[in-house]
Design an enzyme around this catalytic site. Structure first.
Site, short mmCIF file in Angstrom:
data_model
loop_
_atom_site.label_atom_id
_atom_site.label_comp_id
_atom_site.label_asym_id
_atom_site.label_seq_id
_atom_site.Cartn_x
_atom_site.Cartn_y
_atom_site.Cartn_z
N LYS A 111 -2.11 13.80 6.61
CA LYS A 111 -0.72 14.15 6.34
C LYS A 111 -0.21 15.21 7.31
O LYS A 111 0.96 15.19 7.69
CB LYS A 111 -0.56 14.66 4.90
CG LYS A 111 -0.64 13.56 3.86
CD LYS A 111 -0.24 14.09 2.50
CE LYS A 111 -0.40 13.05 1.40
NZ LYS A 111 -0.18 13.63 0.06
N LYS A 192 -2.98 -0.76 3.53
CA LYS A 192 -2.71 -0.63 2.10
C LYS A 192 -1.23 -0.85 1.78
O LYS A 192 -0.37 -0.46 2.58
CB LYS A 192 -3.11 0.80 1.67
CG LYS A 192 -3.76 0.89 0.31
CD LYS A 192 -4.35 2.27 0.11
CE LYS A 192 -3.84 2.88 -1.19
NZ LYS A 192 -4.46 4.17 -1.50
N LYS A 195 4.81 2.33 -0.05
CA LYS A 195 6.26 2.40 -0.22
C LYS A 195 6.95 2.81 1.07
O LYS A 195 8.15 2.70 1.19
CB LYS A 195 6.63 3.34 -1.36
CG LYS A 195 5.94 4.67 -1.31
CD LYS A 195 5.96 5.33 -2.70
CE LYS A 195 4.77 6.26 -2.84
NZ LYS A 195 4.37 6.46 -4.22
#
Ligand code: TRP
Length: 328
Positions: A111, A192, A195
């Site tokens: 991240k 994966k 969203k």
């Protein structure tokens, strides 16, 4: 009954991968354990976010959880920021957590690379807040996906360290690895379902035709049947197993094995099975969201119950760490 704690982030656009990976397991677990399920809004601000949308996303997720079958009378469903003891304990635990361990967290490394506007301390301390979420309730079991196992291991380490410094107060929680298979992106079955990738997911609020269309368009890498499946077909079977009866799955597997499977049939059956599961949830969710005051009352009641437990632990922790002044 053993106590379970788990958290989910209100990041918007909940998809069927989240539903299978977390929510559906929670619905089952609430009857077997004393369950606390938390919408972790303080975690959601560790990356860039839209303050104007946060509240709506919290309510949205709460409605999705209840519509999916979380019963707020059985489980304690609440919002993290309603129980300030989470952040209070986070500070205390931050003081016994090694920076090196936090920097080694895979998710932090991933991240922080993606944060264009700078990496803030909250992102690094994310796992400490997560440890506080769990430890403040002395939860014994924590259902998580495989991407959170490392954070849970750190939680255990923090608990051990706390106990050795201040006395046995915080039990080490055990993970329950959720058994749902990983759902992959429909348009790129090697990564994966996410969203943040348009076309990769089916959202919990997609209408029936959108669901059908997305499944019809899913990548199927048509290779020779009979042998090992390509990732796209495998992903469709994963979804079929999650949403359809086992006889249906067996039939399609047999067809694949004898090389007579028509992908259009598979997709049609899968699309209908997903619609059948998701449509009632979508409708209940809309009903719940139509009465936001009632929803907020439900969440407040959950927070009150949770807060009683959190206060008890905080009192023990403060005392053990040498804070003897009263909380006013
Ligand atoms: N980090 C978890 C995730 O992104 C969410 C979470 C926050 C959590 N606190 C938790 C999960 C405590 C389990 C227990 O999936």
């Amino acid at each position: 009954m053993q106590r379970v704690f788990s958290g989910i982030q209100p990041t918007g656009n909940i998809h069927i991968g989240n539903y299978l990976g977390a929510i559906r397991n929670w619905v089952e677990m609430q009857h077997q354990y004393e369950s606390l399920f938390c919408i972790v809004d303080y975690h959601a601000i560790t990356v860039e976010y839209e303050p104007k949308k946060l509240h709506e996303r919290v309510l949205d997720l709460a409605a999705t959880l209840i519509a999916s079958g979380i019963d707020p009378n059985t489980a304690t469903l609440f919002v993290q920021s309603s129980v300030p003891e989470h952040t209070e304990l986070t500070w205390l635990l931050t003081c016994i957590t090694s920076i090196g361990a936090l920097e080694r967290m895979t998710q932090f490394k991933d991240k922080s690379e993606r944060q264009k506007g700078g990496v803030f301390a909250g992102l690094m301390n994310y796992p400490v807040l997560m440890a506080a979420d769990i430890l403040i309730y002395k939860a014994e079991l924590v259902p998580v996906g495989d991407d959170q196992i490392q954070h849970l291991e750190l939680t255990r380490e923090i608990a051990r360290r706390f106990n050795s410094l201040f006395g046995e107060i915080l039990p080490e929680p055990q993970p329950i690895l959720t058994r749902a298979a990983r759902v992959m992106a429909l348009n790129d079955p090697t990564s994966k379902m996410s969203k943040s990738i348009e076309g990769s997911y089916i959202a919990m609020d997609d209408d029936d035709d959108t669901i059908r269309k997305k499944i019809r368009r899913a990548v199927t890498d048509p290779g020779p049947q009979g042998g090992e499946m390509g990732p796209g077909v495998k992903n469709l079977f994963t979804l079929l197993e999650a949403f359809a009866e086992s006889e249906v799955v067996e039939q399609f597997r047999a067809d694949y094995a004898n090389q007579s499977l028509r992908y259009s049939d598979l997709k049609h059956t899968l699309g209908e099975a997903i619609v059948e599961a998701i449509a009632p949830i979508r409708e209940r969710r809309a009903e719940i969201l139509a009465k936001p005051d009632q929803l907020i009352e439900i969440l407040n009641a959950g927070a009150e119950r949770a807060r009683k437990l959190a206060r008890q632990t905080m009192a023990e922790v403060r005392d053990a760490m040498g804070f003897k002044m009263p909380v006013l």
